[in-house]
Write a protein that holds these residues in place. Structure first.
Motif, PDB file in Angstrom:
ATOM      1  N   LEU A 236      -5.235  -8.671  -6.452  1.00 30.25           N
ATOM      2  CA  LEU A 236      -5.693  -7.557  -7.283  1.00 30.25           C
ATOM      3  C   LEU A 236      -6.276  -6.441  -6.433  1.00 30.25           C
ATOM      4  CD1 LEU A 236      -7.356  -9.497 -10.257  1.00 30.25           C
ATOM      5  CD2 LEU A 236      -4.979  -8.726 -10.008  1.00 30.25           C
ATOM      6  N   SER A 237      -6.951  -6.801  -5.342  1.00 29.22           N
ATOM      7  CA  SER A 237      -7.490  -5.779  -4.441  1.00 29.22           C
ATOM      8  C   SER A 237      -6.363  -4.977  -3.805  1.00 29.22           C
ATOM      9  CB  SER A 237      -8.342  -6.430  -3.342  1.00 29.22           C
ATOM     10  OG  SER A 237      -9.447  -7.103  -3.893  1.00 29.22           O
ATOM     11  N   ALA A 238      -5.268  -5.665  -3.449  1.00 25.42           N
ATOM     12  CA  ALA A 238      -4.119  -4.961  -2.863  1.00 25.42           C
ATOM     13  C   ALA A 238      -3.480  -4.031  -3.886  1.00 25.42           C
ATOM     14  CB  ALA A 238      -3.103  -5.980  -2.341  1.00 25.42           C
ATOM     15  N   LEU A 239      -3.356  -4.483  -5.133  1.00 21.99           N
ATOM     16  CA  LEU A 239      -2.801  -3.625  -6.178  1.00 21.99           C
ATOM     17  C   LEU A 239      -3.717  -2.433  -6.442  1.00 21.99           C
ATOM     18  CD1 LEU A 239      -1.472  -6.292  -8.717  1.00 21.99           C
ATOM     19  CD2 LEU A 239      -0.140  -4.941  -7.082  1.00 21.99           C
ATOM     20  N   GLU A 240      -5.022  -2.669  -6.411  1.00 24.26           N
ATOM     21  CA  GLU A 240      -5.971  -1.576  -6.604  1.00 24.26           C
ATOM     22  C   GLU A 240      -5.801  -0.518  -5.514  1.00 24.26           C
ATOM     23  OE1 GLU A 240     -10.725  -1.315  -7.534  1.00 24.26           O
ATOM     24  OE2 GLU A 240     -10.116  -2.412  -5.745  1.00 24.26           O
TER      25      GLU A 240
ATOM     26  N   TYR B 201       0.816  -1.209   0.000  1.00 21.63           N
ATOM     27  CA  TYR B 201       0.000   0.000   0.000  1.00 21.63           C
ATOM     28  C   TYR B 201       0.854   1.265   0.000  1.00 21.63           C
ATOM     29  CZ  TYR B 201      -3.557  -3.353   1.660  1.00 21.63           C
ATOM     30  OH  TYR B 201      -4.403  -4.432   1.805  1.00 21.63           O
ATOM     31  N   GLN B 202       2.092   1.182   0.525  1.00 22.42           N
ATOM     32  CA  GLN B 202       2.962   2.354   0.635  1.00 22.42           C
ATOM     33  C   GLN B 202       3.968   2.462  -0.508  1.00 22.42           C
ATOM     34  OE1 GLN B 202       4.681   2.831   4.675  1.00 22.42           O
ATOM     35  NE2 GLN B 202       3.204   1.284   5.324  1.00 22.42           N
ATOM     36  N   ALA B 203       4.004   1.479  -1.380  1.00 26.38           N
ATOM     37  CA  ALA B 203       5.022   1.456  -2.430  1.00 26.38           C
ATOM     38  C   ALA B 203       4.770   2.545  -3.474  1.00 26.38           C
ATOM     39  CB  ALA B 203       5.052   0.091  -3.094  1.00 26.38           C
ATOM     40  N   ASP B 204       5.871   3.033  -4.066  1.00 30.06           N
ATOM     41  CA  ASP B 204       5.782   3.934  -5.220  1.00 30.06           C
ATOM     42  C   ASP B 204       5.701   3.141  -6.519  1.00 30.06           C
ATOM     43  OD1 ASP B 204       6.117   6.293  -3.634  1.00 30.06           O
ATOM     44  OD2 ASP B 204       8.267   5.874  -3.563  1.00 30.06           O
ATOM     45  N   LEU B 205       6.379   1.996  -6.547  1.00 35.46           N
ATOM     46  CA  LEU B 205       6.428   1.165  -7.747  1.00 35.46           C
ATOM     47  C   LEU B 205       6.347  -0.295  -7.337  1.00 35.46           C
ATOM     48  CD1 LEU B 205       6.927   1.026 -10.869  1.00 35.46           C
ATOM     49  CD2 LEU B 205       9.367   0.806 -10.335  1.00 35.46           C
ATOM     50  N   ILE B 206       5.477  -1.041  -7.993  1.00 33.52           N
ATOM     51  CA  ILE B 206       5.345  -2.478  -7.759  1.00 33.52           C
ATOM     52  C   ILE B 206       5.621  -3.191  -9.077  1.00 33.52           C
ATOM     53  CG2 ILE B 206       3.814  -4.361  -7.057  1.00 33.52           C
ATOM     54  CD1 ILE B 206       2.210  -2.249  -5.453  1.00 33.52           C
ATOM     55  N   VAL B 207       6.595  -4.060  -9.072  1.00 36.14           N
ATOM     56  CA  VAL B 207       6.924  -4.863 -10.253  1.00 36.14           C
ATOM     57  C   VAL B 207       6.348  -6.256 -10.035  1.00 36.14           C
ATOM     58  CG1 VAL B 207       8.759  -5.754 -11.718  1.00 36.14           C
ATOM     59  CG2 VAL B 207       9.044  -3.540 -10.558  1.00 36.14           C
ATOM     60  N   VAL B 208       5.527  -6.714 -10.978  1.00 37.84           N
ATOM     61  CA  VAL B 208       4.933  -8.048 -10.917  1.00 37.84           C
ATOM     62  C   VAL B 208       5.540  -8.852 -12.059  1.00 37.84           C
ATOM     63  CG1 VAL B 208       2.811  -9.403 -10.906  1.00 37.84           C
ATOM     64  CG2 VAL B 208       2.810  -7.082  -9.967  1.00 37.84           C
ATOM     65  N   ALA B 209       6.406  -9.800 -11.731  1.00 39.53           N
ATOM     66  CA  ALA B 209       7.174 -10.520 -12.744  1.00 39.53           C
ATOM     67  C   ALA B 209       6.854 -12.007 -12.700  1.00 39.53           C
ATOM     68  CB  ALA B 209       8.672 -10.310 -12.518  1.00 39.53           C
ATOM     69  N   GLY B 210       6.566 -12.600 -13.860  1.00 36.60           N
ATOM     70  CA  GLY B 210       6.341 -14.040 -13.931  1.00 36.60           C
ATOM     71  C   GLY B 210       5.188 -14.498 -13.077  1.00 36.60           C
ATOM     72  N   GLN B 211       4.113 -13.741 -13.066  1.00 36.41           N
ATOM     73  CA  GLN B 211       2.993 -14.051 -12.176  1.00 36.41           C
ATOM     74  C   GLN B 211       1.688 -13.625 -12.835  1.00 36.41           C
ATOM     75  OE1 GLN B 211       2.925 -11.787  -8.562  1.00 36.41           O
ATOM     76  NE2 GLN B 211       1.251 -12.946  -7.663  1.00 36.41           N
ATOM     77  N   ASN B 212       0.633 -14.410 -12.615  1.00 39.05           N
ATOM     78  CA  ASN B 212      -0.704 -14.103 -13.121  1.00 39.05           C
ATOM     79  C   ASN B 212      -1.674 -14.064 -11.951  1.00 39.05           C
ATOM     80  OD1 ASN B 212      -3.138 -13.871 -14.465  1.00 39.05           O
ATOM     81  ND2 ASN B 212      -3.167 -16.004 -15.153  1.00 39.05           N
ATOM     82  N   PRO B 213      -1.694 -12.962 -11.190  1.00 36.45           N
ATOM     83  CA  PRO B 213      -2.542 -12.938  -9.992  1.00 36.45           C
ATOM     84  C   PRO B 213      -4.033 -13.031 -10.287  1.00 36.45           C
ATOM     85  CG  PRO B 213      -1.570 -10.780 -10.398  1.00 36.45           C
ATOM     86  CD  PRO B 213      -0.905 -11.737 -11.335  1.00 36.45           C
ATOM     87  N   GLY B 214      -4.467 -12.636 -11.459  1.00 40.66           N
ATOM     88  CA  GLY B 214      -5.898 -12.691 -11.759  1.00 40.66           C
ATOM     89  C   GLY B 214      -6.481 -14.084 -11.666  1.00 40.66           C
ATOM     90  N   THR B 215      -5.667 -15.099 -11.906  1.00 41.43           N
ATOM     91  CA  THR B 215      -6.102 -16.490 -11.788  1.00 41.43           C
ATOM     92  C   THR B 215      -5.523 -17.159 -10.550  1.00 41.43           C
ATOM     93  OG1 THR B 215      -6.546 -16.889 -14.132  1.00 41.43           O
ATOM     94  CG2 THR B 215      -5.803 -18.782 -12.841  1.00 41.43           C
TER      95      THR B 215
END
Length: 759
Positions: free
Chosen positions: A239-243, A219-233
């Protein structure tokens, strides 16, 4: 009203293909969730059960390990979590009459989907040597059979004790204690097949083989890198945390060979906006070639070093080791080689760099897309280098975030389920229980399969899971299992591992997370550890599926009493009666669990200590965070071949198949599809809708073939293809593993596509 299971296997030879989706969740997710839940549980049971999922006084979802926020929604579950709960809380039953009607030879011909849809196991079942039908057996006789085979071994190391990530902390602690009292460290687990590479890389570089962030850090990050991952499935609640992070100003970079709907747009079904427009999550999509991530981060690190003022020099001087050697290697990074390895455009890498330089707090998340390659460990080390350069470990809003798959896979490892236990853990076990645990390392998953294949292991005991379907090199794995004297599976539901057996076999049915656990001292609860090191209680609410079920702790305790004898001084009977007594022992053996019973009584549980996060203290061999300087690696792809990654469909969790659709990717009514970039398909003369056999190529020259896959033209990275596991596990050579971690390299399989006889 709940529906009956399918009588016959559905035909899957003509999958339907439509346009892929560009948003995840929303109203379709609600409808799909309710439809599947009603089919398994009926309306009333659905409402009662789902409202207890992930609540502070409820039960932990048996699906993924994503953590719960402090303030929880009344419906604190996702679509795939609801599917996992529905399959466990189903009203369908697999009784002795079912096994009388279905010989093992019939079960072996069935799909994993059909097996799983039959319902909950109700009785202990035994397959005698030479028989083709399981038959009911008493618990006492079942334990006698296991004891007969274990005591007949010439060495305890001829037994293998596998653990699935669903197993509770209490059961896992008892299980490893039993195995070590027997005299072996043969404790492979599902971590060996997924995040072992993460643990290996992080233990070496920061001193703790776990992620360093909590939800608040995202929640406090400026940049989040999501690599090699498909959180939607695979981790939809992420996804709620990213939102929320986006609402707080974060930007998101997605690094993946495939575009994934969940990272494009999230339609949160719990908000009015989510039911309409939704939230765009990804600010920059880097469609990387499979296995190119180490090259990408190495070049980024060179560019950071070349940017005046970009390195956190105070942090590097005070908290790190190996910076000079790392700097020398990083400065050798080459633009042309990196662009060839990654398939990225230079302007996209430069944009990523600008986002990095504009961000003070960075979190990098990853999953199997990074951990299942030959070079996975140096790949993850390079991500650690990237974070160390700018001081992004050990401060709020920053850190490493390996996203674990199964709900207690991290907790099982914390409890000692590990074939290479730390000497300090064994010392504590010896002090507490007064015996000398074995010190020689045991078998991980790949080595266990080799041992079974070679006749060096003769008894295989699985605490949960679907080992046969989860493991690589399917034909080799199945042949190895059939060489065993005895195979035993503690299970809630039927799966393929029950049909691929040793000379004798047992199925021991157990309670699920959703069910009340009543022991001699009263109703019990168990505990789990999520992907971010939070430990909390889980209390089932439903009546057990059958009066003949035992809990996992009860199974271990009764088996231990039978095998080790009543003279054994471990109070197994007391442990079975009252799990609080198990937690008291855990508190004295496992660091961070002091005063366990009192702390877990707090709603929401407690966070385990994490020295890098909490103190910027790095318990490595050097006493500091370690920069590393491994050579850059990426897969070599011969002309006319494709690099295949195995993955899940949306109607799937690990090897559990909930349905035959993958609606985000536009696939319906079938799983034997291969996703191929249209330009690659044209070069290979593969029309959309044609059928091919997938044939893997590896240095041993063995032909491994998965026949009858429909070609789907899909926007994969060039040179890359994708298909679902476990159907494609047959293509992954047993000996094709990651350096250091020995994890199967399921995400970078060189394949050729041959016209299928079914076309």
């Amino acid at each position: 009203m709940a529906t009956k299971p399918p009588q016959g296997d559905p035909v899957q030879d003509a999958p339907k293909v439509a346009e892929r989706k560009r948003a995840a969740a929303g109203l379709p997710a609600i409808g799909h969730t309710l439809r599947m839940a009603h089919q398994q549980m009926g309306v009333k049971r659905t409402a009662l059960t789902l409202l207890s999922v992930n609540q502070k006084d409820g039960f932990d979802c048996p699906g993924c390990a994503w953590p719960e926020p402090e303030h929880r929604h009344k419906a604190e579950f996702c679509e795939n979590g609801a599917k996992a709960v529905a399959e466990e809380a189903t009203l369908r039953r697999v009784t002795p009459e079912f096994f009388a009607a279905h010989p093992v030879s019939d079960l072996a011909r069935r799909s994993g989907y059909w097996l799983g849809q039959q319902g909950r196991l109700t009785h202990p079942m035994y397959l005698p040597e030479g028989a083709d039908h399981y038959e009911p057996v008493s618990w006492e006789r079942a334990f006698d059979i296991v004891a007969e085979e274990l005591t007949a071994l010439s060495s305890p190391d001829e037994a293998v004790f596998y653990t699935s990530g669903r197993t509770s902390n209490e059961a896992a602690f008892l299980y490893q204690l039993f195995a070590r009292k027997l005299g072996t460290n043969n404790l492979p687990d599902c971590s060996n097949m997924c995040h072992e590479s993460s643990g290996s890389a992080l233990s070496e570089t920061i001193g703790v083989g776990k992620g360093s962030v909590l939800l608040d850090d995202l929640y406090q990050a400026d940049l989040i890198v999501v690599a090699g991952q498909n959180p939607g499935t695979n981790h939809p609640r992420m996804l709620s945390a990213l939102e929320k992070a986006k609402a707080n100003g974060a930007r998101v970079v997605s690094v993946n060979p495939l575009p994934e709907a969940g990272l494009e747009r999230f339609k949160n079904p719990q908000t009015p906006k989510g039911l309409t427009a939704g939230t765009t999550l990804t600010d920059l999509f880097l469609q990387i070639r499979i296995g190119g991530d180490q090259a990408l981060f190495r070049l980024l690190n060179k560019l950071i070093l070349d940017t005046p003022g970009a390195v956190d020099e105070e942090f590097v001087r005070g908290h790190t080791h190996g910076f000079e050697q790392f700097t020398e290697a990083a400065r050798a990074a080459d633009w042309d080689e990196t662009l060839a390895a990654t398939g990225l455009a230079r302007e996209d890498v430069e944009r990523f760099l600008r986002m990095v330089l504009d961000s003070e707090r960075i979190v990098v998340c990853w999953a199997m897309g990074l951990t299942q390659h030959k070079h996975s460990v140096p790949m993850i080390r390079e991500i650690v280098n990237f974070l160390l350069l700018r001081g992004n470990i050990g401060r709020p809003g920053a850190g490493v975030c390996p996203v674990r798959g199964h709900s207690n896979v991290q907790g099982d490892r914390t409890m000692g389920i590990f074939e290479r236990p730390a000497p300090a853990f064994l010392d504590a076990l010896e002090r507490e229980f007064g015996f000398a645990p074995p010190r020689e390392h045991g078998y991980d998953v790949v080595r266990a399969i080799r041992a079974l294949r070679d006749g060096e292991a003769k008894v295989f005991f699985a605490m949960g899971g679907n080992f046969v379907s989860a493991s690589p090199d399917t034909e080799v794995t199945e042949a190895a299992m059939r060489r065993a004297r005895l195979t035993v599976h503690v299970s809630t539901k039927l799966n393929r591992s029950h049909a691929v057996t040793g000379a004798r076999a047992l199925i021991l049915p157990t309670l699920g997370r959703t069910e009340r656990d009543l022991q001699a001292s009263g109703e019990q609860f168990v505990t789990v550890e999520d992907s971010m090191g939070m430990v909390h209680a889980s209390r089932g609410r439903l009546e057990p599926a059958s009066p003949h079920l035992l809990s996992e702790p009860a199974i271990v305790c009764r088996l231990a009493r039978r095998v080790l004898g009543t003279e054994d001084d471990v109070p197994w009977e007391e442990f079975e009666k009252d799990y609080a007594t198990v937690r008291d022992r855990i508190a004295r053996v496992v660091p961070g669990f002091e005063d366990f019973n009192a702390r877990v009584a707090h709603p929401g549980g407690f966070a385990l200590p994490h020295a890098p996060r909490d103190e910027r203290r790095f318990p490595t061999a050097t006493g500091k965070a370690n920069f590393t300087a491994a050579p850059v690696e990426y897969p070599y792809l011969p002309e006319g071949r494709l690099l295949l990654q195995t993955l899940r469909s949306h109607d799937q969790y690990n090897t559990t198949i909930y349905g035959l659709d993958d609606r985000y990717r536009g696939i319906r009514n079938g799983r034997r599809v291969v996703l191929v970039n249209p330009d690659d398909a044209r070069a290979l003369k593969l029309a959309d809708g044609s059928y091919v056999d997938l044939v893997s190529e590896w240095r041993d020259g063995v032909e491994r073939r998965a026949p009858g896959f429909r070609v789907v033209h899909y926007p994969t990275a060039r040179g890359c293809a994708a298909a679902y596991y476990p159907e494609t596990n047959v293509l992954v050579p047993l000996d094709a593993t990651a350096d250091v971690s020995n994890t199967p390299a399921s995400k970078s399989v060189v394949v050729r596509l041959e016209q299928s006889a079914t076309d």
